[in-house]
Design a protein around this motif. Sequence first.
Motif, PDB file in Angstrom:
ATOM      1  N   GLY A  40      -1.736  -2.177   7.156  1.00 48.68           N
ATOM      2  CA  GLY A  40      -2.842  -1.620   7.917  1.00 48.68           C
ATOM      3  C   GLY A  40      -4.069  -2.495   7.947  1.00 48.68           C
ATOM      4  O   GLY A  40      -4.960  -2.301   8.783  1.00 48.68           O
ATOM      5  N   ALA A  41      -4.125  -3.485   7.042  1.00 44.41           N
ATOM      6  CA  ALA A  41      -5.326  -4.317   6.952  1.00 44.41           C
ATOM      7  C   ALA A  41      -5.530  -5.163   8.193  1.00 44.41           C
ATOM      8  O   ALA A  41      -6.665  -5.489   8.561  1.00 44.41           O
ATOM      9  N   LEU A  88       0.818  -1.205   0.000  1.00 48.45           N
ATOM     10  CA  LEU A  88       0.000   0.000   0.000  1.00 48.45           C
ATOM     11  C   LEU A  88       0.853   1.256   0.000  1.00 48.45           C
ATOM     12  O   LEU A  88       0.482   2.268  -0.606  1.00 48.45           O
ATOM     13  N   LEU A 121      -9.926   2.558   5.240  1.00 51.78           N
ATOM     14  CA  LEU A 121      -8.739   2.671   4.411  1.00 51.78           C
ATOM     15  C   LEU A 121      -8.193   4.092   4.498  1.00 51.78           C
ATOM     16  O   LEU A 121      -8.822   5.032   4.029  1.00 51.78           O
ATOM     17  N   TYR A 160     -11.589  -3.008   0.316  1.00 51.76           N
ATOM     18  CA  TYR A 160     -10.502  -2.779  -0.643  1.00 51.76           C
ATOM     19  C   TYR A 160      -9.866  -4.104  -1.049  1.00 51.76           C
ATOM     20  O   TYR A 160      -9.601  -4.345  -2.239  1.00 51.76           O
ATOM     21  N   HIS A 161      -9.612  -4.961  -0.073  1.00 53.81           N
ATOM     22  CA  HIS A 161      -9.061  -6.290  -0.349  1.00 53.81           C
ATOM     23  C   HIS A 161      -9.940  -7.042  -1.342  1.00 53.81           C
ATOM     24  O   HIS A 161      -9.455  -7.588  -2.342  1.00 53.81           O
ATOM     25  N   THR A 180     -13.549   0.458   3.656  1.00 48.69           N
ATOM     26  CA  THR A 180     -12.779  -0.308   4.636  1.00 48.69           C
ATOM     27  C   THR A 180     -11.663  -1.102   3.956  1.00 48.69           C
ATOM     28  O   THR A 180     -11.690  -1.334   2.744  1.00 48.69           O
ATOM     29  N   HIS A 181     -10.713  -1.523   4.779  1.00 48.26           N
ATOM     30  CA  HIS A 181      -9.648  -2.403   4.278  1.00 48.26           C
ATOM     31  C   HIS A 181     -10.236  -3.688   3.711  1.00 48.26           C
ATOM     32  O   HIS A 181      -9.768  -4.201   2.688  1.00 48.26           O
ATOM     33  N   GLU A 182     -11.236  -4.213   4.377  1.00 49.58           N
ATOM     34  CA  GLU A 182     -11.845  -5.455   3.915  1.00 49.58           C
ATOM     35  C   GLU A 182     -12.463  -5.274   2.532  1.00 49.58           C
ATOM     36  O   GLU A 182     -12.320  -6.138   1.657  1.00 49.58           O
TER      37      GLU A 182
END
Length: 242
Positions: free
Chosen positions: A98-99, A3, A105, A116-117, A112-114
């Motif tokens: 950071g995830a 990232l 994010l 984005y993943h 959210t990171h989730e």
Amino acid sequence: MNLQKIISALRGTQPDIDTSCKTIQSVYINWLKFANAGMLHQGNIWCMDYALRNIESNSPIIEIGSFCGLSTNVITHLKEKNNLNNSLISCDKWMFEGAEQGGFLGDSKTVTHEEYHAYVKESFIRNVRMFSRYDLPYTIELISDDFFDAWEAENTRTDIFEREINLGGPVSFCYIDGNHTYEFAKRDFDNCDKFLEEGGFVLFDDSSDGSGWEVCQVVQEVMASNRYELIAKNPNYFFRKK
């Protein structure tokens, strides 16, 4: 792909690199780069093409780090161009800095990171199904350490396209584009080195002099070992195993 690298590119804060590097001309790859998200230096494409023009075996090609599939699709295209049937096997967990803490994010209040993943992984699948559908690579959803453990154990794994593949054996070319910290990049190289055959190639992304990434220390150690021939700094370091 990490990232921090993505953020640096978006902010335009990546260090200046040599723009006089060797490149190849490809209308197809130009169109691909318009549609397929990713950060792939033109010099890397030249190195990939060189490796695929000079591979001496049918051993698999390994890609560490896939992000949205740009480099995967470029390698598949270059395989077609050079009439190769070597399997392309990539690994990525699509987990970014950071995830592990979860939450939003960066300073976003909505993404959210989730999410984005999931989005990046779905983008990879969609892009590869579109541009590499005639020669679909195997993609294993593992971090590189676990991938190489499975490779050494000659495990059978199911890839993200629900196909089984028997891992293990010699490797002809390894593209290292995972975590660029020294600890991770060194382990990725050491793991590749175990299986890379004599005459095989390894390309380190973001290893250009002055890039600021810790992978630069790894390539200097490879140089000092005298076990690898430096094919090019283009501007990233590209080696052949002696």
